[in-house]
Write a protein that holds these residues in place. Sequence first.
Motif, PDB file in Angstrom:
ATOM      1  N   VAL A  42       0.848  -1.188   0.000  1.00 23.24           N
ATOM      2  CA  VAL A  42       0.000   0.000   0.000  1.00 23.24           C
ATOM      3  C   VAL A  42       0.881   1.233   0.000  1.00 23.24           C
ATOM      4  O   VAL A  42       1.811   1.348   0.786  1.00 23.24           O
ATOM      5  CB  VAL A  42      -0.919   0.024   1.241  1.00 23.24           C
ATOM      6  CG1 VAL A  42      -1.741   1.288   1.264  1.00 23.24           C
ATOM      7  CG2 VAL A  42      -1.816  -1.191   1.269  1.00 23.24           C
ATOM      8  N   GLU A  50      -5.120   5.670  -1.292  1.00 21.60           N
ATOM      9  CA  GLU A  50      -4.327   4.495  -1.005  1.00 21.60           C
ATOM     10  C   GLU A  50      -4.316   3.627  -2.247  1.00 21.60           C
ATOM     11  O   GLU A  50      -5.363   3.286  -2.774  1.00 21.60           O
ATOM     12  CB  GLU A  50      -4.929   3.691   0.148  1.00 21.60           C
ATOM     13  CG  GLU A  50      -4.667   4.271   1.493  1.00 21.60           C
ATOM     14  CD  GLU A  50      -5.167   3.363   2.590  1.00 21.60           C
ATOM     15  OE1 GLU A  50      -5.594   2.230   2.315  1.00 21.60           O
ATOM     16  OE2 GLU A  50      -5.145   3.800   3.737  1.00 21.60           O
ATOM     17  N   GLU A  51      -3.141   3.283  -2.729  1.00 21.38           N
ATOM     18  CA  GLU A  51      -3.028   2.443  -3.905  1.00 21.38           C
ATOM     19  C   GLU A  51      -2.548   1.061  -3.484  1.00 21.38           C
ATOM     20  O   GLU A  51      -1.534   0.938  -2.831  1.00 21.38           O
ATOM     21  CB  GLU A  51      -2.033   3.037  -4.892  1.00 21.38           C
ATOM     22  CG  GLU A  51      -2.477   4.358  -5.474  1.00 21.38           C
ATOM     23  CD  GLU A  51      -1.478   4.885  -6.485  1.00 21.38           C
ATOM     24  OE1 GLU A  51      -0.906   4.079  -7.232  1.00 21.38           O
ATOM     25  OE2 GLU A  51      -1.283   6.102  -6.498  1.00 21.38           O
ATOM     26  N   ARG A  52      -3.295   0.045  -3.840  1.00 18.81           N
ATOM     27  CA  ARG A  52      -2.875  -1.329  -3.612  1.00 18.81           C
ATOM     28  C   ARG A  52      -2.473  -1.898  -4.967  1.00 18.81           C
ATOM     29  O   ARG A  52      -3.140  -1.676  -5.953  1.00 18.81           O
ATOM     30  CB  ARG A  52      -4.005  -2.137  -3.002  1.00 18.81           C
ATOM     31  CG  ARG A  52      -4.280  -1.756  -1.572  1.00 18.81           C
ATOM     32  CD  ARG A  52      -5.391  -2.620  -1.004  1.00 18.81           C
ATOM     33  NE  ARG A  52      -5.585  -2.377   0.392  1.00 18.81           N
ATOM     34  CZ  ARG A  52      -6.317  -1.401   0.891  1.00 18.81           C
ATOM     35  NH1 ARG A  52      -6.946  -0.579   0.079  1.00 18.81           N
ATOM     36  NH2 ARG A  52      -6.448  -1.240   2.176  1.00 18.81           N
ATOM     37  N   ASP A  55      -4.208  -2.226  -8.868  1.00 24.10           N
ATOM     38  CA  ASP A  55      -5.475  -1.512  -8.684  1.00 24.10           C
ATOM     39  C   ASP A  55      -6.515  -2.210  -9.574  1.00 24.10           C
ATOM     40  O   ASP A  55      -6.770  -1.799 -10.689  1.00 24.10           O
ATOM     41  CB  ASP A  55      -5.308  -0.043  -9.077  1.00 24.10           C
ATOM     42  CG  ASP A  55      -6.566   0.777  -8.904  1.00 24.10           C
ATOM     43  OD1 ASP A  55      -7.534   0.274  -8.284  1.00 24.10           O
ATOM     44  OD2 ASP A  55      -6.610   1.913  -9.393  1.00 24.10           O
ATOM     45  N   ASN A 112     -11.360   8.286   1.268  1.00 26.98           N
ATOM     46  CA  ASN A 112     -10.577   7.172   0.789  1.00 26.98           C
ATOM     47  C   ASN A 112     -11.329   6.469  -0.333  1.00 26.98           C
ATOM     48  O   ASN A 112     -12.546   6.352  -0.274  1.00 26.98           O
ATOM     49  CB  ASN A 112     -10.295   6.187   1.934  1.00 26.98           C
ATOM     50  CG  ASN A 112      -9.295   5.131   1.563  1.00 26.98           C
ATOM     51  OD1 ASN A 112      -9.172   4.743   0.414  1.00 26.98           O
ATOM     52  ND2 ASN A 112      -8.567   4.632   2.562  1.00 26.98           N
ATOM     53  N   ASP A 114     -10.861   2.811  -2.533  1.00 22.36           N
ATOM     54  CA  ASP A 114     -10.079   1.598  -2.744  1.00 22.36           C
ATOM     55  C   ASP A 114     -10.960   0.524  -3.367  1.00 22.36           C
ATOM     56  O   ASP A 114     -12.092   0.782  -3.742  1.00 22.36           O
ATOM     57  CB  ASP A 114      -9.423   1.122  -1.452  1.00 22.36           C
ATOM     58  CG  ASP A 114     -10.421   0.805  -0.346  1.00 22.36           C
ATOM     59  OD1 ASP A 114     -11.630   0.715  -0.616  1.00 22.36           O
ATOM     60  OD2 ASP A 114      -9.990   0.638   0.809  1.00 22.36           O
ATOM     61  N   CYS A 115     -10.410  -0.660  -3.507  1.00 19.21           N
ATOM     62  CA  CYS A 115     -11.128  -1.787  -4.102  1.00 19.21           C
ATOM     63  C   CYS A 115     -11.615  -2.728  -3.018  1.00 19.21           C
ATOM     64  O   CYS A 115     -10.975  -2.891  -1.989  1.00 19.21           O
ATOM     65  CB  CYS A 115     -10.222  -2.548  -5.064  1.00 19.21           C
ATOM     66  SG  CYS A 115      -9.554  -1.546  -6.389  1.00 19.21           S
TER      67      CYS A 115
END
Length: 116
Positions: A42, A50-52, A55, A112, A114-115
């Motif tokens: 992350v 926040e990038e996981r 993506d 935020n 995110d996935c």
Amino acid sequence: MLRPFSAIAAVLVLAACNPDTALEDTPDQAMPSPAPHMTPSVTVNAGGLEEREPDTCGAVNYISVLGQPASQIQTLTITRPYRIVEWRGVEDQIYNPQRVVFRLDGAGNIYNIDCG
């Protein structure tokens, strides 16, 4: 006559005072290291997203609404499943890597994306 509880307590106290305890008789053993945390990689970019890696839901495509009211989500052309999680809201534990998740703060703004 000693009661059973008193007799057991006396034995335990005396055993604690014994310098020849089993702990001293065991060879030195290295403590096992804790299991590594299995968290995704992350990073947080300048916009606060926040990038996981990877993506999978394309959350990066929606960073323009970060910090905006939740009503701005309706203005996006989202072609995949998405979820809006209210501040301290209940969220089920069904993970969908293709779903975009918008998380709101206490004021109802998106803080935020995110996935999941």
